[in-house]
Design a protein around this motif. Structure first.
Motif, PDB file in Angstrom:
ATOM      1  N   ILE A 104      44.000  54.083  46.562  1.00 41.81           N
ATOM      2  CA  ILE A 104      45.350  53.660  46.194  1.00 41.81           C
ATOM      3  C   ILE A 104      45.524  52.222  46.634  1.00 41.81           C
ATOM      4  O   ILE A 104      44.984  51.792  47.663  1.00 41.81           O
ATOM      5  N   GLU A 105      46.271  51.454  45.833  1.00 40.07           N
ATOM      6  CA  GLU A 105      46.446  50.032  46.120  1.00 40.07           C
ATOM      7  C   GLU A 105      47.771  49.560  45.545  1.00 40.07           C
ATOM      8  O   GLU A 105      48.326  50.166  44.620  1.00 40.07           O
ATOM      9  N   ASN A 106      48.323  48.505  46.112  1.00 39.13           N
ATOM     10  CA  ASN A 106      49.457  47.815  45.508  1.00 39.13           C
ATOM     11  C   ASN A 106      49.057  47.334  44.118  1.00 39.13           C
ATOM     12  O   ASN A 106      47.925  46.917  43.889  1.00 39.13           O
ATOM     13  N   ASP A 107      49.988  47.377  43.173  1.00 40.80           N
ATOM     14  CA  ASP A 107      49.625  47.078  41.787  1.00 40.80           C
ATOM     15  C   ASP A 107      49.168  45.639  41.572  1.00 40.80           C
ATOM     16  O   ASP A 107      48.201  45.379  40.844  1.00 40.80           O
ATOM     17  N   ALA A 108      49.820  44.676  42.210  1.00 48.44           N
ATOM     18  CA  ALA A 108      49.401  43.286  42.044  1.00 48.44           C
ATOM     19  C   ALA A 108      48.045  43.032  42.694  1.00 48.44           C
ATOM     20  O   ALA A 108      47.206  42.295  42.157  1.00 48.44           O
ATOM     21  N   ASN A 109      47.816  43.627  43.863  1.00 51.15           N
ATOM     22  CA  ASN A 109      46.502  43.522  44.495  1.00 51.15           C
ATOM     23  C   ASN A 109      45.419  44.098  43.586  1.00 51.15           C
ATOM     24  O   ASN A 109      44.334  43.527  43.447  1.00 51.15           O
ATOM     25  N   ALA A 110      45.727  45.235  42.975  1.00 46.17           N
ATOM     26  CA  ALA A 110      44.764  45.852  42.064  1.00 46.17           C
ATOM     27  C   ALA A 110      44.479  44.931  40.877  1.00 46.17           C
ATOM     28  O   ALA A 110      43.333  44.789  40.438  1.00 46.17           O
ATOM     29  N   ALA A 111      45.517  44.292  40.350  1.00 51.47           N
ATOM     30  CA  ALA A 111      45.315  43.355  39.238  1.00 51.47           C
ATOM     31  C   ALA A 111      44.400  42.216  39.644  1.00 51.47           C
ATOM     32  O   ALA A 111      43.518  41.798  38.877  1.00 51.47           O
ATOM     33  N   ALA A 112      44.580  41.704  40.871  1.00 60.81           N
ATOM     34  CA  ALA A 112      43.713  40.623  41.357  1.00 60.81           C
ATOM     35  C   ALA A 112      42.274  41.099  41.504  1.00 60.81           C
ATOM     36  O   ALA A 112      41.328  40.385  41.137  1.00 60.81           O
ATOM     37  N   LEU A 113      42.093  42.306  42.026  1.00 56.60           N
ATOM     38  CA  LEU A 113      40.745  42.861  42.153  1.00 56.60           C
ATOM     39  C   LEU A 113      40.094  43.008  40.780  1.00 56.60           C
ATOM     40  O   LEU A 113      38.907  42.727  40.609  1.00 56.60           O
ATOM     41  N   GLY A 114      40.879  43.447  39.798  1.00 58.67           N
ATOM     42  CA  GLY A 114      40.346  43.632  38.460  1.00 58.67           C
ATOM     43  C   GLY A 114      39.948  42.324  37.810  1.00 58.67           C
ATOM     44  O   GLY A 114      38.866  42.217  37.201  1.00 58.67           O
ATOM     45  N   GLU A 115      40.791  41.307  37.944  1.00 55.05           N
ATOM     46  CA  GLU A 115      40.456  40.008  37.360  1.00 55.05           C
ATOM     47  C   GLU A 115      39.304  39.346  38.095  1.00 55.05           C
ATOM     48  O   GLU A 115      38.500  38.632  37.491  1.00 55.05           O
ATOM     49  N   GLY A 116      39.213  39.583  39.407  1.00 52.82           N
ATOM     50  CA  GLY A 116      38.115  38.998  40.168  1.00 52.82           C
ATOM     51  C   GLY A 116      36.779  39.650  39.876  1.00 52.82           C
ATOM     52  O   GLY A 116      35.735  38.992  39.862  1.00 52.82           O
ATOM     53  N   ALA A 117      36.793  40.957  39.635  1.00 52.47           N
ATOM     54  CA  ALA A 117      35.543  41.685  39.404  1.00 52.47           C
ATOM     55  C   ALA A 117      35.079  41.619  37.961  1.00 52.47           C
ATOM     56  O   ALA A 117      33.875  41.477  37.687  1.00 52.47           O
ATOM     57  N   PHE A 118      36.019  41.721  37.011  1.00 53.18           N
ATOM     58  CA  PHE A 118      35.628  41.887  35.609  1.00 53.18           C
ATOM     59  C   PHE A 118      36.346  40.950  34.635  1.00 53.18           C
ATOM     60  O   PHE A 118      36.057  40.979  33.444  1.00 53.18           O
ATOM     61  N   GLY A 119      37.284  40.146  35.129  1.00 49.15           N
ATOM     62  CA  GLY A 119      38.151  39.419  34.208  1.00 49.15           C
ATOM     63  C   GLY A 119      38.114  37.922  34.325  1.00 49.15           C
ATOM     64  O   GLY A 119      37.066  37.302  34.560  1.00 49.15           O
ATOM     65  N   SER A 120      39.283  37.318  34.261  1.00 49.32           N
ATOM     66  CA  SER A 120      39.410  35.864  34.159  1.00 49.32           C
ATOM     67  C   SER A 120      39.031  35.120  35.429  1.00 49.32           C
ATOM     68  O   SER A 120      38.805  33.913  35.381  1.00 49.32           O
TER      69      SER A 120
END
Length: 307
Positions: A104-120
């Motif tokens: 479980i994670e804060n939604d904005a933190n999760a968005a940052a993790l997603g963009e850092g791992a697989f995105g922009s």
């Protein structure tokens, strides 16, 4: 590895099956977040149970729109959304219903993790992210690591910077005049109602940024004024994050960013005009798919914990 990711938003729950950094299935259900988690979980279970039956799911991730203790898998508070959070043990729910481990994670933190791992932001060591949805979410990555802080709120609170003295009372924090209270999806109907400008926009039963864009495109004076006001507040949040974290890149995400280049160009122009960066010029990137940033981040977090 395949996981199910669940983004508990203030207006919608976005869910997906993520397979090695790609969302291969996608669904949405209305969240009605003020009614709480308990009445919502059966709707989520129905979608997830189908996916568990179709795929070899190995874990489940949940993003919550408030502060989260990722180590103890506990929600630390709510900001007007899902007020019964303390009565629901989500880790136990995930195990009892699906026999799956959960992150479980804060939604904005999760968005940052997603963009850092697989995105922009892939390959970028220092960046900040702003996600515009029902509210304003922010996160920061420094030296390749997500900034969480002692109490799991570092980087997350820039939507609640007090930017207007004697401003509007916030629905998500004890503050007055914070960025989210002055410029967000939930505050937009209040902004319309409080304006002295006449506009047919005031007769709309529901006002969000999709509706606002329609009126902006028509040149409506009130709509254009509110658009410019929101951009100014969002830009001030971003400038504050630049000064706090010294990033090389700003990533913009969230459903409101579907507005298009008119919004992104305005934010970039305003930040560049007002920020002081003697070392050079900031980079700006839009999330590749703003609706998927959080889901990808939950997948990345589960991969990290799985080792």
């Amino acid at each position: 590895m395949k996981t199910i990711a669940i983004d508990l938003g203030g207006s919608w729950v976005k869910m997906g099956v993520v397979d090695n950094g790609k969302v291969v299935r996608w669904a949405m259900v209305e969240s009605n977040s003020q009614a709480g988690l308990k009445p919502l979980l059966p709707k989520i279970e129905e979608v997830c149970r189908q996916w568990v039956g179709e795929y070899s799911i190995q874990g489940l991730g949940i993003a919550f729109p408030s502060l989260v203790d990722v180590d103890r898998k506990k929600i630390l508070g709510h900001n007007g959304k899902f007020p019964d959070y303390a009565q629901v043990d989500l880790a136990r729910w995930a195990w009892e219903k699906f026999h799956l481990p959960m992150v479980i994670e804060n939604d904005a933190n999760a968005a940052a993790l997603g963009e850092g791992a697989f995105g922009s932001a892939a390959g970028v060591e220092n960046f900040v992210l702003m996600t515009l949805g029902t509210g304003i979410g922010t996160a920061a990555v420094m030296n390749g690591r997500l900034v969480r802080g002692k109490h799991y709120q570092a980087g997350n609170m820039f939507g609640h910077l007090p930017l207007k003295v004697n401003g509007r009372k916030c629905a998500g924090c004890p503050g007055v005049g914070c960025a989210e209270a002055q410029a967000s999806t939930w505050a937009l109907p209040l902004m319309v109602a409080e304006s002295n400008l006449d506009s047919p926009l005031k007769a709309e039963k529901q006002v969000d940024f999709k509706v606002l864009k329609t009126y902006v495109d028509q040149g409506d004076t009130l709509a254009v004024s509110l658009f410019e006001e929101c951009c100014a507040y969002w830009a001030n949040c971003l400038i504050s994050m630049v000064y706090a974290y010294d990033p090389e890149l700003i990533v913009l995400s969230g459903g409101v960013m579907n507005w298009g280049p008119q919004l992104t160009d305005r934010l970039v122009h305003t930040v560049e005009e007002r920020v002081w960066t003697p070392w050079g010029k900031l980079q700006f990137r839009l999330a590749k798919n703003p609706e998927h940033s959080v889901l990808l981040g939950l997948h990345a977090l589960f991969l990290q914990e799985a080792g």
